[in-house]
Design an enzyme around this catalytic site. Structure first.
Site, PDB file in Angstrom:
ATOM      1  CD  GLU A  43      42.325  41.271  42.750  1.00 34.12           C
ATOM      2  OE1 GLU A  43      41.139  41.108  43.104  1.00 34.12           O
ATOM      3  OE2 GLU A  43      42.806  40.751  41.732  1.00 34.12           O
ATOM      4  CE  LYS A 132      37.734  38.707  39.408  1.00 31.98           C
ATOM      5  NZ  LYS A 132      37.860  39.284  40.760  1.00 31.98           N
TER       6      LYS A 132
END
Length: 228
Positions: A43, A132
């Site tokens: 990421e 998240k």
């Protein structure tokens, strides 16, 4: 790789390395290191200088074997820019509904940031693929994930913030489907010192914890079913 394959890869590996580097060179070094350590997922946060160019370069060089995602995506325009650069999944630090809507429309996986139960519900109902929970360590860590799983057993939570080698197993045991790991995995000092081997070793340690913890949980669950 379509959205379902991306989802399956994240669930299988269980670790999403968050790369916050001081330069494009360091970001690429970090990506190579986590891959060498056995984690084919990266990421790249939008705080990395030239982040979109880094994503383009990684997508070009890594091929289909490595998932390249974009993190710290704050709005729909930024999300579109990341997708245009080749990002295969998006991660936001908080809930931005237009970003969720764009990801749904483009059929791309989105890990939407949420902290409160209200935000969790809104993100999930809007179509986020993972939630998240950030910053998780500051609001109770694994205990907070366990608390959220009570009313939301169907929602896949990915805690980020407060995840390290000492707490990783606790988060998984609390119900996390994967872990977002930043500096504890992608060590900033190691990047600056040009020592990728430190990150390679960190990646292997985190993977070992995920594998061991999941095996223990499966064994415990199996034993519990046997005695039911």
């Amino acid at each position: 790789m379509d959205k379902q394959n991306v989802r399956e890869r994240i669930l299988e590996i269980g670790i999403v390395p968050v790369v916050r580097a001081g330069s494009a060179r360091e970001a690429c070094l970090a990506a190579d290191a986590v891959c060498e350590g056995g984690i084919p997922i990266v990421e790249i946060t939008m705080t990395v200088p030239g982040a979109l160019d880094v994503i383009r370069e990684l997508v070009k060089n890594c091929g289909s074997d490595v998932l390249i995602g974009a993190g710290t995506v704050l709005n729909a325009q930024a999300a579109q820019n990341c997708l245009d650069a080749g990002a295969q999944f998006l991660v936001s630090p908080g809930l931005n509904l237009p970003t969720v809507e764009l990801a749904v429309r483009e059929r791309k996986l989105l890990m939407a940031g949420a902290l409160t139960p209200t935000e969790v519900m809104a993100a999930w109902e809007a179509g986020a693929d993972f939630i998240k929970v950030f910053p998780c360590g500051q609001v109770g860590g694994a205990k907070y994930i366990k608390a959220l799983k009570g009313p939301f057993p169907q929602i896949p939570f990915v805690p980020t913030g407060g995840v390290n080698l000492n707490t990783a197993a606790e988060f998984l045991e609390a119900g996390a489907v994967a872990l977002g790991v930043g500096g504890e995995l992608v060590n900033a000092e190691a990047l600056k010192a040009d020592k990728p081997e430190v990150i390679v070793e960190n990646a292997r340690k985190f993977l070992a914890i995920v594998k061991h913890t999941r095996a223990q949980m499966a064994s415990t669950h199996g034993a519990a079913k046997g005695t039911a």
